[in-house]
Design an enzyme around this catalytic site. Sequence first.
Site, PDB file in Angstrom:
ATOM      1  N   THR B 203      12.907  57.160  50.503  1.00 40.64           N
ATOM      2  CA  THR B 203      14.354  57.145  50.215  1.00 40.64           C
ATOM      3  C   THR B 203      15.058  55.958  50.863  1.00 40.64           C
ATOM      4  O   THR B 203      16.084  55.517  50.355  1.00 40.64           O
ATOM      5  CB  THR B 203      15.053  58.458  50.645  1.00 40.64           C
ATOM      6  OG1 THR B 203      15.043  58.569  52.067  1.00 40.64           O
ATOM      7  CG2 THR B 203      14.365  59.665  50.022  1.00 40.64           C
ATOM      8  N   LEU B 249      18.885  56.191  48.733  1.00 39.02           N
ATOM      9  CA  LEU B 249      19.006  57.103  47.588  1.00 39.02           C
ATOM     10  C   LEU B 249      18.283  58.419  47.849  1.00 39.02           C
ATOM     11  O   LEU B 249      17.513  58.919  47.022  1.00 39.02           O
ATOM     12  CB  LEU B 249      18.467  56.404  46.326  1.00 39.02           C
ATOM     13  CG  LEU B 249      19.222  55.116  45.956  1.00 39.02           C
ATOM     14  CD1 LEU B 249      18.605  54.441  44.741  1.00 39.02           C
ATOM     15  CD2 LEU B 249      20.712  55.384  45.719  1.00 39.02           C
ATOM     16  N   HIS B 250      18.573  58.996  49.031  1.00 43.02           N
ATOM     17  CA  HIS B 250      17.843  60.191  49.477  1.00 43.02           C
ATOM     18  C   HIS B 250      17.794  61.314  48.422  1.00 43.02           C
ATOM     19  O   HIS B 250      16.736  61.630  47.890  1.00 43.02           O
ATOM     20  CB  HIS B 250      18.510  60.763  50.734  1.00 43.02           C
ATOM     21  CG  HIS B 250      18.699  59.803  51.850  1.00 43.02           C
ATOM     22  ND1 HIS B 250      17.647  59.128  52.438  1.00 43.02           N
ATOM     23  CD2 HIS B 250      19.811  59.409  52.524  1.00 43.02           C
ATOM     24  CE1 HIS B 250      18.118  58.377  53.421  1.00 43.02           C
ATOM     25  NE2 HIS B 250      19.421  58.521  53.487  1.00 43.02           N
ATOM     26  N   ASP B 251      18.939  61.948  48.210  1.00 42.56           N
ATOM     27  CA  ASP B 251      18.937  63.193  47.443  1.00 42.56           C
ATOM     28  C   ASP B 251      18.643  63.017  45.958  1.00 42.56           C
ATOM     29  O   ASP B 251      17.890  63.817  45.383  1.00 42.56           O
ATOM     30  CB  ASP B 251      20.261  63.926  47.651  1.00 42.56           C
ATOM     31  CG  ASP B 251      20.390  64.472  49.067  1.00 42.56           C
ATOM     32  OD1 ASP B 251      19.378  64.505  49.788  1.00 42.56           O
ATOM     33  OD2 ASP B 251      21.502  64.878  49.448  1.00 42.56           O
TER      34      ASP B 251
END
Lengths: 325, 325
Positions: B203, B249-251
Amino acid sequence: MTTARVPYYLDCDTGIDDALAVAYLLAAAADESNGIEIVGIGSVSGNVSASVGAHNTLDLIALSGRDDIPVAVGAHDPQVGSFRGGAPHVHGANGIGDVAIAKSVSSVVDGESAEQMLVRLAHEHEGELRVIAIGPLTNIAAALRLDPALPGLVKELTLMGGAANVPGNITPVAEANIANDADAAAEVFAADWFITMVPLDVTMPNVFLEHHREALIESGRPVAVALGHMLDYYFEFYVGVYGHRASALHDPLAVAVALGEVGLKTAPVVRVLVDHTDGPGRGQTICDLRGMYNGFPEQSGAHARVVLELDDDFAPTLLAKLLTA
Amino acid sequence: MTTARVPYYLDCDTGIDDALAVAYLLAAAADESNGIEIVGIGSVSGNVSASVGAHNTLDLIALSGRDDIPVAVGAHDPQVGSFRGGAPHVHGANGIGDVAIAKSVSSVVDGESAEQMLVRLAHEHEGELRVIAIGPLTNIAAALRLDPALPGLVKELTLMGGAANVPGNITPVAEANIANDADAAAEVFAADWFITMVPLDVTMPNVFLEHHREALIESGRPVAVALGHMLDYYFEFYVGVYGHRASALHDPLAVAVALGEVGLKTAPVVRVLVDHTDGPGRGQTICDLRGMYNGFPEQSGAHARVVLELDDDFAPTLLAKLLTA
């Protein structure tokens, strides 16, 4: 006219890769232009017991014609618990791949332990002594307790140990040298001196392969030949790690870094602490590498340089040096 | 003729990157050819409180015309201790970058908590329910306690959290979602279900830059425009991380992985446990990646797939999806 040489103290648990490291250091010292003096060697339990390690070291330095270097026996047990018998599956029953080398006629230092020797040498060479630790950090922590002024006397400490952005080798997060005495390691990293840490991040990707080993044996030089035969054992262990015969170059790389003989591509100075809880992270070197996305901004209070990447493959450098050993 | 759709439950702490993830999931569901049904959304305290997160989610799904999806409020506090107020410095005081969006006319689910909803949905869609968790794992662990049979009912669990071979973001080793409730995370990883973990390893290197944000705003589409404005706040926080305006852009990446919409280049199934001691490793996802030098040989008892590397940069995939939101 005499020129002052740079004094080095080596702490080791000899061990096959320690043998490579000792040979590397002796070869570097044999080159007069380097101005290196090995003022003492201490042993500690790790790959083998401190006693076996000291005798392996004595035999190796005798094979190099350097039985004048004092070798002192250090701690048998870690700070907490007992020595668990080392790693014969990695290093052989005798610690040097079950290879027989001539016994040295010299003896270990009488009446002085490794940590006592280290403290004495640090005073004798105040502000100049370079310490290289390639085993568990039991002796180094013991020396810190013996003389808390030690960090101010020692020029720098370079150690092989830990894992930063790669897995450990003893547990998913812990490397053997640190894990074998996590309490000692925690004290060493907490002390106020400049540490260069050579972790698995660089020692695992830098390997000897069969052709390096063959070159050592084909050289016909006694030390190189002995090392080549020792590596046969080590290579077998590493089949389970790499999927083929090879060996990680843990300890000799730490010596080469200490001597400034390899280029460091990425080696930030960051805060490091050692997990010495009884939890699943025990033995982990917790390096604060959160600055990695931004060129590692300076961290207040940081005093450990963590070697994450080299400029070049270390194997050719090591081979060339060992062929002069 | 009706075709059975694949049911998804999302657990979130909305949150700017959660907003991206919700929008991604809704856009994917809007494409009939995907056969996706979002059967419920639960909220949990993390980036914001569970209550604020639920209302942010309601408003977002209303903006997408999907206020028919039930949103249940979950745990306010972690298993041990209390909610500490979230991360307004990252996500803004309102959790969505201080951007004002229209309030939904819908309400949160009355009389059913997020973990109760999850357990009910797992029974209603036995063997089929996909769970995506992009916040702390408090609700998931609570659902496990409510019904220990849950792992056998749920098809798979995909979560954003943890760090494997990279540093954490809350401590040198801990990532925020896991660290915010390390005890819950330890229970979730110990349970016998198949987990796909989307950690900082993937991420952090996959980022939106200014041109992605501008494309969202220039689209003129209400959801995309709102997300573009939220990202302005998020980008400012990340200047301190990347050295320039960008966002991890983790989630949304976890949602895309759950939907099978990104290729996984390296994603070994390994043993994972969570350090929930009070030591310096608290909140670390300890992944046994020691097999990395040998193609990750199979590990007995391993049931967590750790995504370490993607085939391609995720940003273009995400942008394309959000431009349809």
